[in-house]
Design a protein around this motif. Sequence first.
Motif, PDB file in Angstrom:
ATOM      1  N   SER A   1       2.324  13.314  12.818  1.00  0.00           N
ATOM      2  CA  SER A   1       0.915  12.941  12.723  1.00  0.00           C
ATOM      3  C   SER A   1       0.266  13.597  11.509  1.00  0.00           C
ATOM      4  O   SER A   1      -0.579  12.994  10.847  1.00  0.00           O
ATOM      5  N   GLU A   2       0.660  14.816  11.180  1.00  0.00           N
ATOM      6  CA  GLU A   2       0.127  15.493   9.998  1.00  0.00           C
ATOM      7  C   GLU A   2       0.594  14.790   8.721  1.00  0.00           C
ATOM      8  O   GLU A   2      -0.172  14.640   7.774  1.00  0.00           O
ATOM      9  N   LEU A   3       1.835  14.386   8.695  1.00  0.00           N
ATOM     10  CA  LEU A   3       2.345  13.673   7.518  1.00  0.00           C
ATOM     11  C   LEU A   3       1.649  12.338   7.343  1.00  0.00           C
ATOM     12  O   LEU A   3       1.422  11.880   6.234  1.00  0.00           O
ATOM     13  N   GLY A   4       1.321  11.692   8.431  1.00  0.00           N
ATOM     14  CA  GLY A   4       0.630  10.410   8.367  1.00  0.00           C
ATOM     15  C   GLY A   4      -0.785  10.534   7.847  1.00  0.00           C
ATOM     16  O   GLY A   4      -1.320   9.611   7.234  1.00  0.00           O
ATOM     17  N   LYS A   5      -1.418  11.674   8.044  1.00  0.00           N
ATOM     18  CA  LYS A   5      -2.794  11.890   7.598  1.00  0.00           C
ATOM     19  C   LYS A   5      -2.877  12.257   6.118  1.00  0.00           C
ATOM     20  O   LYS A   5      -3.871  11.996   5.471  1.00  0.00           O
ATOM     21  N   ASN A   6      -1.840  12.887   5.586  1.00  0.00           N
ATOM     22  CA  ASN A   6      -1.859  13.378   4.212  1.00  0.00           C
ATOM     23  C   ASN A   6      -1.523  12.230   3.253  1.00  0.00           C
ATOM     24  O   ASN A   6      -0.402  11.776   3.177  1.00  0.00           O
ATOM     25  N   LYS A   7      -2.519  11.789   2.497  1.00  0.00           N
ATOM     26  CA  LYS A   7      -2.327  10.688   1.552  1.00  0.00           C
ATOM     27  C   LYS A   7      -2.291  11.156   0.100  1.00  0.00           C
ATOM     28  O   LYS A   7      -2.060  10.376  -0.806  1.00  0.00           O
ATOM     29  N   LYS A   8      -2.534  12.446  -0.141  1.00  0.00           N
ATOM     30  CA  LYS A   8      -2.583  12.950  -1.516  1.00  0.00           C
ATOM     31  C   LYS A   8      -1.238  12.818  -2.223  1.00  0.00           C
ATOM     32  O   LYS A   8      -1.180  12.457  -3.385  1.00  0.00           O
ATOM     33  N   GLY A   9      -0.164  13.100  -1.534  1.00  0.00           N
ATOM     34  CA  GLY A   9       1.160  13.013  -2.141  1.00  0.00           C
ATOM     35  C   GLY A   9       1.520  11.585  -2.508  1.00  0.00           C
ATOM     36  O   GLY A   9       2.071  11.321  -3.567  1.00  0.00           O
ATOM     37  N   ALA A  10       1.167  10.658  -1.647  1.00  0.00           N
ATOM     38  CA  ALA A  10       1.458   9.248  -1.925  1.00  0.00           C
ATOM     39  C   ALA A  10       0.668   8.763  -3.128  1.00  0.00           C
ATOM     40  O   ALA A  10       1.185   8.025  -3.967  1.00  0.00           O
ATOM     41  N   THR A  11      -0.578   9.187  -3.230  1.00  0.00           N
ATOM     42  CA  THR A  11      -1.398   8.774  -4.366  1.00  0.00           C
ATOM     43  C   THR A  11      -0.833   9.341  -5.672  1.00  0.00           C
ATOM     44  O   THR A  11      -0.787   8.642  -6.686  1.00  0.00           O
ATOM     45  N   ALA A  12      -0.402  10.574  -5.646  1.00  0.00           N
ATOM     46  CA  ALA A  12       0.177  11.183  -6.841  1.00  0.00           C
ATOM     47  C   ALA A  12       1.447  10.450  -7.258  1.00  0.00           C
ATOM     48  O   ALA A  12       1.673  10.208  -8.453  1.00  0.00           O
ATOM     49  N   ILE A  13       2.265  10.077  -6.306  1.00  0.00           N
ATOM     50  CA  ILE A  13       3.484   9.335  -6.616  1.00  0.00           C
ATOM     51  C   ILE A  13       3.146   7.970  -7.195  1.00  0.00           C
ATOM     52  O   ILE A  13       3.776   7.518  -8.161  1.00  0.00           O
ATOM     53  N   GLU A  14       2.142   7.304  -6.645  1.00  0.00           N
ATOM     54  CA  GLU A  14       1.737   5.995  -7.163  1.00  0.00           C
ATOM     55  C   GLU A  14       1.263   6.112  -8.604  1.00  0.00           C
ATOM     56  O   GLU A  14       1.605   5.283  -9.462  1.00  0.00           O
ATOM     57  N   TYR A  15       0.461   7.137  -8.901  1.00  0.00           N
ATOM     58  CA  TYR A  15       0.002   7.327 -10.279  1.00  0.00           C
ATOM     59  C   TYR A  15       1.170   7.658 -11.212  1.00  0.00           C
ATOM     60  O   TYR A  15       1.202   7.202 -12.353  1.00  0.00           O
ATOM     61  N   ALA A  16       2.119   8.434 -10.749  1.00  0.00           N
ATOM     62  CA  ALA A  16       3.291   8.755 -11.569  1.00  0.00           C
ATOM     63  C   ALA A  16       4.115   7.504 -11.859  1.00  0.00           C
ATOM     64  O   ALA A  16       4.575   7.298 -12.986  1.00  0.00           O
ATOM     65  N   LEU A  17       4.289   6.658 -10.860  1.00  0.00           N
ATOM     66  CA  LEU A  17       5.025   5.405 -11.077  1.00  0.00           C
ATOM     67  C   LEU A  17       4.272   4.492 -12.043  1.00  0.00           C
ATOM     68  O   LEU A  17       4.881   3.867 -12.926  1.00  0.00           O
ATOM     69  N   LEU A  18       2.967   4.418 -11.907  1.00  0.00           N
ATOM     70  CA  LEU A  18       2.166   3.587 -12.807  1.00  0.00           C
ATOM     71  C   LEU A  18       2.256   4.107 -14.241  1.00  0.00           C
ATOM     72  O   LEU A  18       2.437   3.327 -15.183  1.00  0.00           O
ATOM     73  N   ALA A  19       2.147   5.420 -14.408  1.00  0.00           N
ATOM     74  CA  ALA A  19       2.245   6.002 -15.746  1.00  0.00           C
ATOM     75  C   ALA A  19       3.617   5.770 -16.365  1.00  0.00           C
ATOM     76  O   ALA A  19       3.729   5.481 -17.561  1.00  0.00           O
ATOM     77  N   SER A  20       4.669   5.849 -15.553  1.00  0.00           N
ATOM     78  CA  SER A  20       6.006   5.615 -16.096  1.00  0.00           C
ATOM     79  C   SER A  20       6.197   4.155 -16.490  1.00  0.00           C
ATOM     80  O   SER A  20       6.840   3.866 -17.497  1.00  0.00           O
ATOM     81  N   MET A  21       5.614   3.231 -15.729  1.00  0.00           N
ATOM     82  CA  MET A  21       5.713   1.813 -16.103  1.00  0.00           C
ATOM     83  C   MET A  21       4.955   1.528 -17.388  1.00  0.00           C
ATOM     84  O   MET A  21       5.425   0.768 -18.246  1.00  0.00           O
ATOM     85  N   VAL A  22       3.801   2.150 -17.576  1.00  0.00           N
ATOM     86  CA  VAL A  22       3.039   1.985 -18.816  1.00  0.00           C
ATOM     87  C   VAL A  22       3.835   2.552 -19.993  1.00  0.00           C
ATOM     88  O   VAL A  22       3.891   1.941 -21.070  1.00  0.00           O
TER      89      VAL A  22
END
Length: 61
Positions: free
Chosen positions: A7-28
Amino acid sequence: MMKKLMSELGKNKKGATAIEYALLASMVAVAAIGGLTAFSDSFLGMSDNTVTTIEDAINRD
């Protein structure tokens, strides 16, 4: 204990957002490198032509 952890892992969205930004930056970055690689031959030809034109203008007597 495992339910609490899940349940704690499900609440924490900061790590997922950071990974999404890293993937976006690498694609750019990959797109930019691809574009620059495709443009490099054209740019080299254009700069060679410019240098030749300037050298011809300087060496005219």
